[in-house]
Design a protein around this motif. Sequence first.
Motif, mmCIF file in Angstrom:
data_model
loop_
_atom_site.group_PDB
_atom_site.id
_atom_site.type_symbol
_atom_site.label_atom_id
_atom_site.label_comp_id
_atom_site.label_asym_id
_atom_site.label_seq_id
_atom_site.Cartn_x
_atom_site.Cartn_y
_atom_site.Cartn_z
ATOM 1 N N ALA A 314 0.827 -1.209 0.000
ATOM 2 C CA ALA A 314 0.000 0.000 0.000
ATOM 3 C C ALA A 314 0.858 1.254 0.000
ATOM 4 O O ALA A 314 0.488 2.270 -0.602
ATOM 5 C CB ALA A 314 -0.921 0.003 1.221
ATOM 6 N N ARG A 317 2.536 1.642 -3.471
ATOM 7 C CA ARG A 317 1.537 1.654 -4.553
ATOM 8 C C ARG A 317 1.875 0.645 -5.640
ATOM 9 O O ARG A 317 1.828 0.939 -6.825
ATOM 10 C CB ARG A 317 1.407 3.049 -5.194
ATOM 11 C CG ARG A 317 1.430 4.210 -4.261
ATOM 12 C CD ARG A 317 0.395 4.131 -3.199
ATOM 13 N NE ARG A 317 -0.985 4.152 -3.688
ATOM 14 C CZ ARG A 317 -2.024 3.731 -2.959
ATOM 15 N NH1 ARG A 317 -1.853 3.234 -1.748
ATOM 16 N NH2 ARG A 317 -3.226 3.776 -3.454
ATOM 17 N N TRP A 545 -5.573 5.239 3.532
ATOM 18 C CA TRP A 545 -4.323 4.893 2.839
ATOM 19 C C TRP A 545 -4.560 4.592 1.367
ATOM 20 O O TRP A 545 -3.639 4.211 0.666
ATOM 21 C CB TRP A 545 -3.660 3.681 3.495
ATOM 22 C CG TRP A 545 -3.420 3.841 4.954
ATOM 23 C CD1 TRP A 545 -4.132 3.263 5.962
ATOM 24 C CD2 TRP A 545 -2.420 4.635 5.591
ATOM 25 N NE1 TRP A 545 -3.638 3.638 7.185
ATOM 26 C CE2 TRP A 545 -2.581 4.488 6.982
ATOM 27 C CE3 TRP A 545 -1.411 5.475 5.105
ATOM 28 C CZ2 TRP A 545 -1.770 5.139 7.908
ATOM 29 C CZ3 TRP A 545 -0.595 6.108 6.032
ATOM 30 C CH2 TRP A 545 -0.775 5.948 7.411
ATOM 31 N N ALA A 547 -5.989 2.022 0.178
ATOM 32 C CA ALA A 547 -5.535 0.647 0.059
ATOM 33 C C ALA A 547 -6.663 -0.217 -0.492
ATOM 34 O O ALA A 547 -7.794 0.236 -0.640
ATOM 35 C CB ALA A 547 -5.083 0.134 1.418
ATOM 36 N N TYR A 574 -3.799 -6.762 -4.088
ATOM 37 C CA TYR A 574 -2.602 -5.965 -4.387
ATOM 38 C C TYR A 574 -2.641 -5.308 -5.749
ATOM 39 O O TYR A 574 -1.619 -5.100 -6.372
ATOM 40 C CB TYR A 574 -1.350 -6.846 -4.246
ATOM 41 C CG TYR A 574 -1.228 -7.422 -2.868
ATOM 42 C CD1 TYR A 574 -1.064 -6.576 -1.772
ATOM 43 C CD2 TYR A 574 -1.312 -8.788 -2.641
ATOM 44 C CE1 TYR A 574 -0.988 -7.082 -0.488
ATOM 45 C CE2 TYR A 574 -1.228 -9.306 -1.363
ATOM 46 C CZ TYR A 574 -1.070 -8.449 -0.288
ATOM 47 O OH TYR A 574 -1.001 -8.940 0.980
ATOM 48 N N TYR A 576 -2.487 -2.477 -7.080
ATOM 49 C CA TYR A 576 -2.141 -1.058 -7.065
ATOM 50 C C TYR A 576 -1.580 -0.675 -8.430
ATOM 51 O O TYR A 576 -0.952 -1.477 -9.100
ATOM 52 C CB TYR A 576 -1.092 -0.777 -5.989
ATOM 53 C CG TYR A 576 -1.607 -0.979 -4.590
ATOM 54 C CD1 TYR A 576 -2.423 -0.030 -3.996
ATOM 55 C CD2 TYR A 576 -1.293 -2.134 -3.885
ATOM 56 C CE1 TYR A 576 -2.912 -0.217 -2.716
ATOM 57 C CE2 TYR A 576 -1.775 -2.334 -2.605
ATOM 58 C CZ TYR A 576 -2.583 -1.378 -2.019
ATOM 59 O OH TYR A 576 -3.075 -1.566 -0.760
ATOM 60 N N TYR A 586 -5.350 2.701 -7.279
ATOM 61 C CA TYR A 586 -5.689 1.488 -6.521
ATOM 62 C C TYR A 586 -7.034 0.958 -6.994
ATOM 63 O O TYR A 586 -7.861 1.715 -7.524
ATOM 64 C CB TYR A 586 -5.716 1.770 -5.017
ATOM 65 C CG TYR A 586 -6.776 2.749 -4.557
ATOM 66 C CD1 TYR A 586 -6.632 4.118 -4.788
ATOM 67 C CD2 TYR A 586 -7.913 2.300 -3.893
ATOM 68 C CE1 TYR A 586 -7.602 5.006 -4.377
ATOM 69 C CE2 TYR A 586 -8.881 3.194 -3.472
ATOM 70 C CZ TYR A 586 -8.725 4.543 -3.718
ATOM 71 O OH TYR A 586 -9.680 5.427 -3.313
#
Lengths: 615, 280
Positions: A314, A317, A545, A547, A574, A576, A586
Amino acid sequence: MSTLSPTADVHGHGHEGHGHHDIGFIRKYVFSTDHKVIGIQFLMTTLLMLLVGGALALGVRFQLAWPWRTVPIVGEIVFSGEGGTMSPEFYTMLVTMHASVMIFLVIIPILAGAFGNFLIPLMVGADDMAFPVLNMLSYWFMWPAIFFFGLAFFWSGLDAAPAQGWTSYPVLSALKEAAPGAGIAQTWWLMGLTFVGVSSMMGSVNYMTTIINMRAPGMTLFRMPLTIWGMFITAILQAFALPVLTAAGFMLVAERVLGFNFFVPGGLIVNDSDPTVGGGQPLLWQHLFWFYSHPAVYIMLLPAMGMVSDMLAAQVRKPIFGYKPMVYSMAAIAGLGFIVWGHHMFTSGMNPALGMTFMISTMMIALPSAVKVFNWIGTIWGGKVRFNTVMLNCVAFISMFIVGGLSGIWMASVPTDIYFHDTYFIVAHFHYVLFGATLFGCFGAIQYWYPKMFGRKMNETAGKLHFLLTFIGFNGTFFPMHMLGIAGFPRRYADPYIHPYMEHLMPMNRFMTLCAILMGLAQLILIGNFILSYFTGEKVGRNPWQANGLEWSAPSPPGHGNFDIPPVVYRGPYEYSSPLIDDRDYLMQTDLPPKRPVEKEQDNTSSNDAAEGQG
Amino acid sequence: MNKFWPLFFCFWPIVAVVAFWISPAMNWWFPGMAMSPLGQQIDNLFYMILVIVGLVFVGTHIGLGYVLFRGVAHEDEKKSWFSHGSHKLEVLWSVAPAGILLFMSLYQLDVWMRYRVKSHFPDEVQPIAEVTARQFEWRIRYPAPGKALMPTPQPDDLYTVNDLHVPFGRPVMIRLRSMDVQHSFFVPELRIKQDAVPGTVIPIWFETVDEGDFDLTCAELCGWGHYKMRGRVFAERESQFQHYLKTLQAEQDYDGVRELGSTGAQIAEYSRGPHKQAGH
């Protein structure tokens, strides 16, 4: 945020939480069955215990730097009989209780108890644990453990508290004549250990069940965040290893209290007592103890590895580099973790052939650890790095884990372990893993998930200052221990300087103690930041965040039942900087697959599936 | 300013390397050269691992520093590099460490076998003393001069505490026991460590290459007085060792009634300084 809202009964379990039930203060904040409250309870308790364990460590450090001097602040009160200086009995007690508190009441419960509890249901998309009442009990079984450890401290005076080391090797821990602390205090210590074990076991059963059965629709195993993989593998480790320790503990209690004979051989004359009768084998305890306690090292590490992976992705990125190798290496660490316990016993006199097999298996466990390190570095590679407190702690985790992992090579190799066994080299090694890695991971995790716990961010400046002082203090304290170990400085010595070959090491020990004090004081910043941010921290929304995990789709803090919109998962955690969308970097697990021009749709679906299957 | 933290994380590994580099000169290192052939091999293994570990430590930290420096340079870019990993790299960095680790473990088996496996002990080695650890001292039993050490105590055995005398230049074996709790026989300068396990007799052999006296410490927590279990190992010439045993015998047989005769003179002579009597 485009989130699909299926009907509530797609979920199919229990009450779907929509905010508030009419429950009183006691049920809501004390005997709560809500996993979030229990997780926060665990966190508060373990942070409190961290201060206790840290204070004990400072006592150890003081004695090593200024042996037999009047202990500042507490000396006149606690050791009035000895003129303010601590006794060697007290020193061995400090060593023992520091380890017991840190291992059983801090590191294991902060990972599994605090973060496991808080994160598992949120990250797999469940409204609570599978067995909420069992979960509540797992927290409340910590308190008898704390009570019994406390009783062990005070029952027969501080000089007769358990002083057998956290490993409690018999005969020292089996016969009351063997040491002042081997009396009733040792039995209380074993009782405390048993309660910790029961607490862990309840948690372990709960975590496994929750992760297997209560994942949100679409949350396949390989779409789970690595934190959940870490917790899952840890729970399995606990379930299989812990019964052995519990059994060993009962055997030792039976030996001490009921006259059974497992560990004490006949014919010993301990402290001028009558010769012992029977035919026990002291090495049996060592095998049983390490059969649990070596996997326990990974219990104290794997969840942190998982959490750091999540935080790191996170912060930079970027998708995790090698998600599946990360999962497989955690599984490999856990699997190999069961067949390496003998490396604690290379000098114990067990069959030398075992030394060879355990050396090879121990060397091999370095392999998955190395793979993980390479993958973390790979994750940062090509990412956008912004140094906030979370990122700093994650990088410290990797760096310190490299040190702790590499020093382990000398211990895996039997010939060099002959020399390093039970010296400060070992102390350096496991503090680099347990403090340097795990605790820095936890400091990062506190900062990272605090907004989800309380709806506010922790202060960044204070967080960075805490990190800086802790990092410098930590390395100043523990790095010189490598040198002490090479110089042959043994562990658990109340006064090493009576041996001429160690006399010249006292200045180094003073330096280390000063660093330890700095590190201890730095923790006050953490505590202050933790408390003050609750009132003054910047208020944040669901996903501060930006995320991808499911927990960030719930409100901050989540209400009872967690999700106001039941989550459905479309991809791994994941994604990102995904090229599938342009406006942000994201793509949450719950976001609908992005719309694409019609003519490209066919291609994209297949390639998306491939990418998302990889997670 | 954004370079501060990458520099910070690169600075400390350099400090670590420098600290290791200067440690031998600062006397933060082994307590002297290994005084036994096997100990020297252990040291060689230590240095071999130090080189490998050092390279990995430096290499991983260079990698970490590099990705951090690159990362802060990318800070303002819109997106990070979208990559889920590389199969080739995974294979590479699994197979290479596996090979190195396997090599390290197989390479060391030999030293371990010679140290600990009875069938690989030197042929001529015979037990010369029995060391019994107890809280908090080392009790030592020698056979009478010219006799072999028996597993059970004999009437003419010789006893002493904490000072273990051994001849140098040939392998010697001691039988290690414990009278009460677990202890560990640790002689840092010889690189020997062996736990004394209650109920078990464990043979340890070693060979000292030169004269000298070495510290003997306990390396397994054995109670409140663990730290003060100080003993010494004296390595001396064969003749001196035999002379020591005879003196010990005379001392033990001395009933305190006779005039200061030959045995008394021997005691007095020995106590003046054993190491000055070379050449007997």
